[in-house]
Motif scaffolding. Structure first.
Motif, PDB file in Angstrom:
ATOM      1  N   VAL A  40       0.827  -1.201   0.000  1.00 41.51           N
ATOM      2  CA  VAL A  40       0.000   0.000   0.000  1.00 41.51           C
ATOM      3  C   VAL A  40       0.863   1.254   0.000  1.00 41.51           C
ATOM      4  CG1 VAL A  40      -1.600   1.337   1.387  1.00 41.51           C
ATOM      5  CG2 VAL A  40      -2.011  -1.066   1.052  1.00 41.51           C
ATOM      6  N   LEU A  41       1.961   1.217   0.737  1.00 40.05           N
ATOM      7  CA  LEU A  41       2.765   2.406   0.906  1.00 40.05           C
ATOM      8  C   LEU A  41       3.779   2.604  -0.209  1.00 40.05           C
ATOM      9  CD1 LEU A  41       3.416   2.146   4.749  1.00 40.05           C
ATOM     10  CD2 LEU A  41       1.630   3.385   3.568  1.00 40.05           C
ATOM     11  N   VAL A  42       3.931   1.628  -1.129  1.00 38.61           N
ATOM     12  CA  VAL A  42       4.938   1.728  -2.170  1.00 38.61           C
ATOM     13  C   VAL A  42       4.624   2.867  -3.132  1.00 38.61           C
ATOM     14  CG1 VAL A  42       5.768   0.577  -4.251  1.00 38.61           C
ATOM     15  CG2 VAL A  42       5.802  -0.627  -2.084  1.00 38.61           C
ATOM     16  N   VAL A  43       3.370   2.976  -3.588  1.00 39.40           N
ATOM     17  CA  VAL A  43       3.004   3.969  -4.588  1.00 39.40           C
ATOM     18  C   VAL A  43       3.254   5.383  -4.072  1.00 39.40           C
ATOM     19  CG1 VAL A  43       1.085   4.911  -5.922  1.00 39.40           C
ATOM     20  CG2 VAL A  43       1.351   2.444  -5.683  1.00 39.40           C
ATOM     21  N   SER A  44       2.807   5.672  -2.873  1.00 37.90           N
ATOM     22  CA  SER A  44       3.006   7.010  -2.321  1.00 37.90           C
ATOM     23  C   SER A  44       4.482   7.307  -2.120  1.00 37.90           C
ATOM     24  CB  SER A  44       2.251   7.133  -0.998  1.00 37.90           C
ATOM     25  OG  SER A  44       2.658   6.132  -0.095  1.00 37.90           O
ATOM     26  N   ALA A  45       5.272   6.298  -1.705  1.00 45.19           N
ATOM     27  CA  ALA A  45       6.705   6.513  -1.524  1.00 45.19           C
ATOM     28  C   ALA A  45       7.387   6.830  -2.852  1.00 45.19           C
ATOM     29  CB  ALA A  45       7.340   5.282  -0.873  1.00 45.19           C
ATOM     30  N   VAL A  46       6.960   6.153  -3.928  1.00 48.75           N
ATOM     31  CA  VAL A  46       7.527   6.431  -5.246  1.00 48.75           C
ATOM     32  C   VAL A  46       7.183   7.845  -5.696  1.00 48.75           C
ATOM     33  CG1 VAL A  46       7.370   5.807  -7.691  1.00 48.75           C
ATOM     34  CG2 VAL A  46       7.610   4.019  -5.965  1.00 48.75           C
ATOM     35  N   LEU A  47       5.938   8.269  -5.466  1.00 48.30           N
ATOM     36  CA  LEU A  47       5.544   9.637  -5.836  1.00 48.30           C
ATOM     37  C   LEU A  47       6.375  10.671  -5.086  1.00 48.30           C
ATOM     38  CD1 LEU A  47       1.646   9.413  -6.024  1.00 48.30           C
ATOM     39  CD2 LEU A  47       3.250   9.611  -7.911  1.00 48.30           C
ATOM     40  N   ILE A  48       6.572  10.451  -3.792  1.00 54.32           N
ATOM     41  CA  ILE A  48       7.367  11.392  -3.005  1.00 54.32           C
ATOM     42  C   ILE A  48       8.798  11.425  -3.516  1.00 54.32           C
ATOM     43  CG2 ILE A  48       8.265  11.886  -0.703  1.00 54.32           C
ATOM     44  CD1 ILE A  48       5.735  10.637   0.450  1.00 54.32           C
ATOM     45  N   ALA A  49       9.373  10.241  -3.795  1.00 60.19           N
ATOM     46  CA  ALA A  49      10.760  10.178  -4.258  1.00 60.19           C
ATOM     47  C   ALA A  49      10.930  10.874  -5.608  1.00 60.19           C
ATOM     48  CB  ALA A  49      11.208   8.719  -4.349  1.00 60.19           C
ATOM     49  N   LEU A  74       3.598  16.497  -6.896  1.00 55.44           N
ATOM     50  CA  LEU A  74       3.854  15.082  -6.649  1.00 55.44           C
ATOM     51  C   LEU A  74       4.186  14.819  -5.192  1.00 55.44           C
ATOM     52  CD1 LEU A  74       5.959  13.937  -9.753  1.00 55.44           C
ATOM     53  CD2 LEU A  74       3.625  13.278  -9.175  1.00 55.44           C
ATOM     54  N   ILE A  75       4.986  15.707  -4.600  1.00 55.40           N
ATOM     55  CA  ILE A  75       5.360  15.532  -3.200  1.00 55.40           C
ATOM     56  C   ILE A  75       4.133  15.638  -2.302  1.00 55.40           C
ATOM     57  CG2 ILE A  75       6.725  16.504  -1.310  1.00 55.40           C
ATOM     58  CD1 ILE A  75       8.764  17.414  -3.366  1.00 55.40           C
ATOM     59  N   VAL A  76       3.281  16.621  -2.563  1.00 62.30           N
ATOM     60  CA  VAL A  76       2.083  16.815  -1.736  1.00 62.30           C
ATOM     61  C   VAL A  76       1.124  15.634  -1.891  1.00 62.30           C
ATOM     62  CG1 VAL A  76       0.052  18.266  -1.389  1.00 62.30           C
ATOM     63  CG2 VAL A  76       2.286  19.319  -1.767  1.00 62.30           C
ATOM     64  N   VAL A  77       0.855  15.224  -3.135  1.00 57.43           N
ATOM     65  CA  VAL A  77      -0.059  14.106  -3.363  1.00 57.43           C
ATOM     66  C   VAL A  77       0.487  12.823  -2.744  1.00 57.43           C
ATOM     67  CG1 VAL A  77      -1.095  12.645  -5.144  1.00 57.43           C
ATOM     68  CG2 VAL A  77      -1.057  15.116  -5.441  1.00 57.43           C
ATOM     69  N   GLY A  78       1.792  12.581  -2.927  1.00 54.54           N
ATOM     70  CA  GLY A  78       2.389  11.387  -2.340  1.00 54.54           C
ATOM     71  C   GLY A  78       2.331  11.392  -0.830  1.00 54.54           C
ATOM     72  N   SER A  79       2.561  12.550  -0.226  1.00 59.05           N
ATOM     73  CA  SER A  79       2.514  12.641   1.237  1.00 59.05           C
ATOM     74  C   SER A  79       1.103  12.402   1.762  1.00 59.05           C
ATOM     75  CB  SER A  79       3.020  14.022   1.679  1.00 59.05           C
ATOM     76  OG  SER A  79       4.350  14.238   1.252  1.00 59.05           O
ATOM     77  N   VAL A  80       0.111  12.988   1.094  1.00 57.53           N
ATOM     78  CA  VAL A  80      -1.277  12.789   1.518  1.00 57.53           C
ATOM     79  C   VAL A  80      -1.678  11.321   1.364  1.00 57.53           C
ATOM     80  CG1 VAL A  80      -3.674  13.386   1.023  1.00 57.53           C
ATOM     81  CG2 VAL A  80      -1.933  15.169   1.036  1.00 57.53           C
ATOM     82  N   GLY A 105     -11.528  12.392   9.355  1.00 58.85           N
ATOM     83  CA  GLY A 105     -11.496  13.843   9.210  1.00 58.85           C
ATOM     84  C   GLY A 105     -10.825  14.286   7.918  1.00 58.85           C
ATOM     85  N   ILE A 106      -9.673  13.678   7.584  1.00 59.24           N
ATOM     86  CA  ILE A 106      -8.972  14.046   6.355  1.00 59.24           C
ATOM     87  C   ILE A 106      -9.821  13.710   5.132  1.00 59.24           C
ATOM     88  CG2 ILE A 106      -6.937  13.571   4.941  1.00 59.24           C
ATOM     89  CD1 ILE A 106      -5.364  13.092   7.461  1.00 59.24           C
ATOM     90  N   LEU A 107     -10.459  12.546   5.150  1.00 63.62           N
ATOM     91  CA  LEU A 107     -11.272  12.137   4.010  1.00 63.62           C
ATOM     92  C   LEU A 107     -12.485  13.050   3.834  1.00 63.62           C
ATOM     93  CD1 LEU A 107     -11.196  10.015   1.845  1.00 63.62           C
ATOM     94  CD2 LEU A 107     -12.563   8.520   3.282  1.00 63.62           C
ATOM     95  N   VAL A 108     -13.076  13.497   4.928  1.00 64.97           N
ATOM     96  CA  VAL A 108     -14.198  14.436   4.834  1.00 64.97           C
ATOM     97  C   VAL A 108     -13.741  15.755   4.220  1.00 64.97           C
ATOM     98  CG1 VAL A 108     -15.787  15.829   6.198  1.00 64.97           C
ATOM     99  CG2 VAL A 108     -15.546  13.402   6.693  1.00 64.97           C
ATOM    100  N   VAL A 109     -12.561  16.236   4.633  1.00 66.09           N
ATOM    101  CA  VAL A 109     -12.027  17.485   4.074  1.00 66.09           C
ATOM    102  C   VAL A 109     -11.775  17.336   2.575  1.00 66.09           C
ATOM    103  CG1 VAL A 109     -10.060  19.055   4.113  1.00 66.09           C
ATOM    104  CG2 VAL A 109     -11.049  18.259   6.255  1.00 66.09           C
ATOM    105  N   VAL A 110     -11.179  16.215   2.162  1.00 67.12           N
ATOM    106  CA  VAL A 110     -10.921  15.972   0.742  1.00 67.12           C
ATOM    107  C   VAL A 110     -12.224  15.928  -0.048  1.00 67.12           C
ATOM    108  CG1 VAL A 110     -10.036  14.279  -0.910  1.00 67.12           C
ATOM    109  CG2 VAL A 110      -8.737  14.788   1.152  1.00 67.12           C
ATOM    110  N   LEU A 111     -13.234  15.262   0.497  1.00 65.46           N
ATOM    111  CA  LEU A 111     -14.532  15.174  -0.176  1.00 65.46           C
ATOM    112  C   LEU A 111     -15.169  16.548  -0.325  1.00 65.46           C
ATOM    113  CD1 LEU A 111     -16.828  13.440  -1.339  1.00 65.46           C
ATOM    114  CD2 LEU A 111     -17.716  13.194   0.989  1.00 65.46           C
ATOM    115  N   LEU A 112     -15.127  17.350   0.724  1.00 63.06           N
ATOM    116  CA  LEU A 112     -15.711  18.694   0.661  1.00 63.06           C
ATOM    117  C   LEU A 112     -14.967  19.576  -0.338  1.00 63.06           C
ATOM    118  CD1 LEU A 112     -16.464  19.387   4.440  1.00 63.06           C
ATOM    119  CD2 LEU A 112     -18.068  18.709   2.646  1.00 63.06           C
TER     120      LEU A 112
END
Length: 303
Positions: A40-49, A74-80, A105-112
């Motif tokens: 699960v964490l591989v994709v976000s780590a690749v985006l951050i890198a 890319l860094i922001v999306v990968g971190s989120v 809470g984070i998911l509600v903010v993203v949805l809004l």
């Protein structure tokens, strides 16, 4: 208890599917949870890198080409993504209300934010189109100054069979393609090769096919290059694929609402179980305490 387990593992699967592009040959229901968490964490780590590498490698004088820096995006999306996958998966598997509430809470903010962006885009369509046109024109002006931007523009023009923002003559805004007598560039009055119409049997790429095309009228120029702007072609593509766009957007929102509901249900269930456990422990403690005392007038005579 079965209902709780269903909520728990459904939330985990939703997080897994939502944030990860699963390989066709990857196991879905087998394997340990630790291995799945790592996947699960591989994709976000690749985006951050990739974002960090692009941020460091990119020249400092061209990062302001667009409104936002793609490397920073890319860094922001990968971190989120990293944060949400960690909170969602670990919170669901470990029954951690704190992680689940944060994930919720984070998911509600993203949805809004997504709903707000859609409403603003619908109510202020003209303003959005105007800002998009200015942004695309700014990208054309900086075409030769940023390789990443140049590749992105070439990809869009070849993909949508378009040229410029409103038409092929928009390339006169670029200093290399400016159509004027004082322009010493060899590409003056031309357009990039990505605007050219490629034949099906063409095997060799002619990078000079767009030379002098701005000096021709639209009808003769249309035989060699695309004359329709990319803004119009993009809007036309969105209208022609309206059902696909609406289906993907609706599916995304429904999946987010589903995960919000599952996270809220699991948090409520955990709170309910803990409250029942506390009340049961308190009753047991009081019963043990009462058992240590005999009634004041108890009859201890043997019958």
């Amino acid at each position: 208890m079965r209902g709780y387990r269903g909520i728990k593992y459904t939330l985990f699967v939703c997080c897994y599917v939502f944030w990860v592009s699963v390989r066709p040959d990857a196991p879905h229901c087998t394997g340990s949870s630790e291995v799945r968490d790592q996947e699960v964490l591989v994709v976000s780590a690749v985006l951050i890198a990739v974002g960090i590498y692009a941020k460091i490698a990119k020249e400092k004088d061209v990062v302001d080409t667009l409104t936002f820096d793609p490397a920073l995006l890319l860094i922001v999306v990968g971190s989120v993504m990293f944060l949400m996958t960690f909170l969602g998966c670990c919170g669901a598997l470990r029954n951690a209300p704190c992680l689940l509430r944060t994930f919720l809470g984070i998911l509600v903010v993203v949805l809004l934010l997504q709903i707000a962006a859609g409403v603003v885009g619908y109510l202020f369509t003209d303003m959005v189109m105007e800002r998009t046109e200015r942004l695309m024109m700014k990208a054309i002006v900086r075409y030769r100054e940023d390789w990443d931007l140049e590749n992105a523009i070439d990809f869009v023009q070849k993909k949508f069979h378009c040229c410029g923002v409103d038409g092929h003559r928009d390339w006169s805004q670029n200093i290399y393609f400016e159509c004027s007598e004082t322009n010493p560039s060899l590409e003056a009055c031309g357009v990039p090769f990505s605007c050219c119409v490629h034949l099906q049997n063409q095997t060799v790429l002619n990078t000079m096919c767009g030379y002098g095309m701005q000096q021709l009228d639209e009808r003769p120029a249309a035989q060699d290059v695309f004359i329709v702007g990319c803004l119009e072609k993009t809007v036309r593509w969105a209208k022609n694929n309206l059902l696909l766009v609406a289906g993907l957007t609706g599916g995304l929102l429904l999946l987010e609402v589903l995960m919000i509901s599952l996270a809220a249900a699991q948090t409520s269930w955990i709170k309910k179980v803990r409250r029942q456990t506390t009340e049961s422990a308190e009753r047991s403690r009081l019963e043990r305490k009462d058992s240590l005392w005999y009634p004041a007038f108890a009859n201890f005579d043997d019958e």
